[in-house]
Design a protein around this motif. Sequence first.
Motif, mmCIF file in Angstrom:
data_model
loop_
_atom_site.group_PDB
_atom_site.id
_atom_site.type_symbol
_atom_site.label_atom_id
_atom_site.label_comp_id
_atom_site.label_asym_id
_atom_site.label_seq_id
_atom_site.Cartn_x
_atom_site.Cartn_y
_atom_site.Cartn_z
ATOM 1 N N GLN A 1 -43.213 -0.656 -34.652
ATOM 2 C CA GLN A 1 -44.373 0.122 -35.077
ATOM 3 C C GLN A 1 -45.467 -0.197 -35.684
ATOM 4 O OE1 GLN A 1 -44.273 3.749 -34.497
ATOM 5 N NE2 GLN A 1 -46.380 3.532 -35.017
ATOM 6 N N SER A 2 -45.082 -1.396 -36.543
ATOM 7 C CA SER A 2 -46.141 -2.239 -36.929
ATOM 8 C C SER A 2 -47.286 -2.664 -36.013
ATOM 9 C CB SER A 2 -45.728 -3.157 -38.224
ATOM 10 O OG SER A 2 -46.616 -3.935 -38.738
ATOM 11 N N ALA A 3 -46.566 -3.425 -35.215
ATOM 12 C CA ALA A 3 -47.391 -4.036 -34.071
ATOM 13 C C ALA A 3 -48.196 -2.856 -33.516
ATOM 14 C CB ALA A 3 -46.622 -4.707 -33.045
ATOM 15 N N MET A 4 -47.733 -1.814 -33.157
ATOM 16 C CA MET A 4 -48.489 -0.641 -32.531
ATOM 17 C C MET A 4 -49.620 -0.460 -33.361
ATOM 18 S SD MET A 4 -45.798 1.828 -30.480
ATOM 19 C CE MET A 4 -44.291 1.646 -31.149
ATOM 20 N N ASN A 5 -49.468 -0.241 -34.583
ATOM 21 C CA ASN A 5 -50.486 0.208 -35.658
ATOM 22 C C ASN A 5 -51.550 -0.871 -35.879
ATOM 23 O OD1 ASN A 5 -48.700 2.490 -36.133
ATOM 24 N ND2 ASN A 5 -48.217 1.667 -38.056
ATOM 25 N N ALA A 6 -51.034 -2.182 -35.521
ATOM 26 C CA ALA A 6 -51.911 -3.349 -35.513
ATOM 27 C C ALA A 6 -53.009 -3.513 -34.389
ATOM 28 C CB ALA A 6 -51.372 -4.482 -35.924
ATOM 29 N N GLY A 7 -52.630 -2.638 -33.214
ATOM 30 C CA GLY A 7 -53.417 -2.776 -31.981
ATOM 31 C C GLY A 7 -52.894 -3.806 -31.130
ATOM 32 N N MET A 8 -51.607 -4.364 -31.293
ATOM 33 C CA MET A 8 -51.232 -5.403 -30.356
ATOM 34 C C MET A 8 -50.986 -4.962 -29.070
ATOM 35 S SD MET A 8 -48.697 -7.549 -32.986
ATOM 36 C CE MET A 8 -48.572 -9.184 -32.103
ATOM 37 N N ASP A 9 -50.909 -5.802 -28.213
ATOM 38 C CA ASP A 9 -50.757 -5.667 -26.656
ATOM 39 C C ASP A 9 -49.388 -5.377 -26.360
ATOM 40 O OD1 ASP A 9 -49.522 -8.065 -26.589
ATOM 41 O OD2 ASP A 9 -51.298 -8.960 -25.469
ATOM 42 N N PRO A 10 -48.916 -4.769 -25.484
ATOM 43 C CA PRO A 10 -47.373 -4.516 -24.919
ATOM 44 C C PRO A 10 -46.506 -5.642 -25.171
ATOM 45 C CG PRO A 10 -48.989 -3.317 -23.517
ATOM 46 C CD PRO A 10 -49.585 -4.209 -24.100
ATOM 47 N N LYS A 11 -47.154 -7.066 -24.789
ATOM 48 C CA LYS A 11 -46.312 -8.093 -24.941
ATOM 49 C C LYS A 11 -46.008 -8.300 -26.440
ATOM 50 C CE LYS A 11 -46.241 -12.930 -23.429
ATOM 51 N NZ LYS A 11 -46.726 -14.215 -22.906
ATOM 52 N N GLY A 12 -46.985 -8.290 -27.246
ATOM 53 C CA GLY A 12 -46.882 -8.440 -28.514
ATOM 54 C C GLY A 12 -45.982 -7.600 -29.366
ATOM 55 N N ILE A 13 -46.039 -6.132 -28.876
ATOM 56 C CA ILE A 13 -45.103 -5.291 -29.383
ATOM 57 C C ILE A 13 -43.624 -5.479 -28.993
ATOM 58 C CG2 ILE A 13 -44.556 -2.795 -29.049
ATOM 59 C CD1 ILE A 13 -47.802 -2.092 -28.980
ATOM 60 N N GLU A 14 -43.616 -5.972 -27.703
ATOM 61 C CA GLU A 14 -42.143 -6.193 -27.367
ATOM 62 C C GLU A 14 -41.424 -7.521 -27.859
ATOM 63 O OE1 GLU A 14 -38.349 -5.858 -25.328
ATOM 64 O OE2 GLU A 14 -39.966 -4.382 -25.619
ATOM 65 N N LYS A 15 -42.385 -8.408 -28.356
ATOM 66 C CA LYS A 15 -41.870 -9.553 -29.124
ATOM 67 C C LYS A 15 -41.776 -9.046 -30.701
ATOM 68 C CE LYS A 15 -43.398 -14.251 -30.581
ATOM 69 N NZ LYS A 15 -44.247 -15.203 -30.747
ATOM 70 N N ALA A 16 -42.308 -8.420 -31.083
ATOM 71 C CA ALA A 16 -42.146 -7.674 -32.519
ATOM 72 C C ALA A 16 -40.652 -6.892 -32.351
ATOM 73 C CB ALA A 16 -42.932 -6.791 -32.958
ATOM 74 N N LYS A 17 -40.344 -6.101 -31.496
ATOM 75 C CA LYS A 17 -39.136 -5.328 -31.310
ATOM 76 C C LYS A 17 -37.940 -6.201 -31.174
ATOM 77 C CE LYS A 17 -37.269 -1.801 -28.458
ATOM 78 N NZ LYS A 17 -37.464 -0.770 -27.414
ATOM 79 N N GLN A 18 -38.166 -7.322 -30.511
ATOM 80 C CA GLN A 18 -37.021 -8.375 -30.338
ATOM 81 C C GLN A 18 -36.726 -9.289 -31.572
ATOM 82 O OE1 GLN A 18 -34.691 -7.794 -27.950
ATOM 83 N NE2 GLN A 18 -36.003 -5.943 -27.485
ATOM 84 N N ALA A 19 -37.645 -9.602 -32.352
ATOM 85 C CA ALA A 19 -37.592 -10.498 -33.247
ATOM 86 C C ALA A 19 -36.257 -10.436 -34.296
ATOM 87 C CB ALA A 19 -38.967 -10.513 -34.186
ATOM 88 N N PRO A 20 -36.007 -9.287 -34.643
ATOM 89 C CA PRO A 20 -34.808 -9.235 -35.507
ATOM 90 C C PRO A 20 -33.416 -9.501 -34.917
ATOM 91 C CG PRO A 20 -36.113 -7.510 -35.572
ATOM 92 C CD PRO A 20 -36.713 -8.128 -34.616
ATOM 93 N N PHE A 21 -33.688 -9.741 -33.705
ATOM 94 C CA PHE A 21 -32.328 -9.930 -32.879
ATOM 95 C C PHE A 21 -32.404 -11.583 -32.582
ATOM 96 C CE2 PHE A 21 -33.333 -5.543 -31.949
ATOM 97 C CZ PHE A 21 -32.328 -5.015 -32.620
ATOM 98 N N ARG A 22 -33.072 -12.323 -33.086
ATOM 99 C CA ARG A 22 -32.867 -13.774 -32.890
ATOM 100 C C ARG A 22 -31.742 -14.404 -33.711
ATOM 101 N NH1 ARG A 22 -39.442 -14.731 -34.226
ATOM 102 N NH2 ARG A 22 -40.151 -14.077 -32.282
ATOM 103 N N ALA A 23 -31.289 -13.703 -34.539
ATOM 104 C CA ALA A 23 -30.077 -14.182 -35.486
ATOM 105 C C ALA A 23 -29.480 -13.082 -35.893
ATOM 106 C CB ALA A 23 -30.858 -15.072 -36.820
ATOM 107 N N PRO A 24 -28.021 -13.447 -36.081
ATOM 108 C CA PRO A 24 -27.300 -12.342 -36.863
ATOM 109 C C PRO A 24 -27.335 -11.803 -38.083
ATOM 110 C CG PRO A 24 -26.080 -14.260 -36.616
ATOM 111 C CD PRO A 24 -27.138 -14.654 -35.966
ATOM 112 N N LEU A 25 -28.115 -12.663 -39.032
ATOM 113 C CA LEU A 25 -28.247 -12.339 -40.289
ATOM 114 C C LEU A 25 -30.039 -12.776 -40.695
ATOM 115 C CD1 LEU A 25 -27.406 -11.680 -43.249
ATOM 116 C CD2 LEU A 25 -26.652 -13.932 -43.530
ATOM 117 N N ILE A 26 -30.641 -12.027 -41.215
ATOM 118 C CA ILE A 26 -31.998 -12.319 -41.932
ATOM 119 C C ILE A 26 -32.198 -12.019 -43.221
ATOM 120 C CG2 ILE A 26 -34.190 -11.733 -41.547
ATOM 121 C CD1 ILE A 26 -33.618 -10.765 -38.625
ATOM 122 N N ILE A 27 -32.652 -12.774 -44.078
ATOM 123 C CA ILE A 27 -32.888 -12.329 -45.450
ATOM 124 C C ILE A 27 -34.502 -12.493 -45.696
ATOM 125 C CG2 ILE A 27 -32.606 -13.169 -47.961
ATOM 126 C CD1 ILE A 27 -30.005 -14.535 -46.906
#
Length: 183
Positions: A64-90
């Motif tokens: 949603q933040s990527a959409m609000n920032a006017g990112m392109d669809p590729k950037g939005i998808e990258k943002a969407k997938q980012a939290p799944f790069r690791a099982p734990l994020i701090i």
Amino acid sequence: MDALELLLNRRSASRLTEPAPAGEALDLLLRAGMRAPDHGALQPWRFIIIEGEGRTRLSELLSQSAMNAGMDPKGIEKAKQAPFRAPLIIAVVAYCDSQSNVPRWEQVVSAGCAVHAMQMAALAQGFNGIWRTGIWTAQPDVRAAFGCREQDDIVGFLYLGTPQLKASTTVLPPATDAFVRRF
């Protein structure tokens, strides 16, 4: 692994899988972060643990933040997938005391030292991770979601888990000459 060997051979790992630090291992990691250098004993940090369904909520927030920032669809998808790069994020927030005599920049650096300490503690326990920042640390909606006040900064997202790829055990020592001079 002794401390000096750990520090001299540290490498980030970007491909992470289960298991992630949990239970006592996670507690030790958080306690290591709490031991970061801290001028004035301000403890200018807040640690937000993101795991399980929290990663899905972070995914929704970042996309949603990527959409609000006017990112392109590729950037939005990258943002969407980012939290799944690791099982734990701090997520680590420099929770700065604007009334303190300790300069704000020192408080931010202290929170950064906490991230480093946690990453080293993860590595010492057989896990690994990568410290990421990116545009998300400054986005108003992301800052709000992590409880940032005007004087606070998100200093990074520490992605943690078990490395998928086995790295070599030693790193070539860097030449220090270009970075060091004597006064």
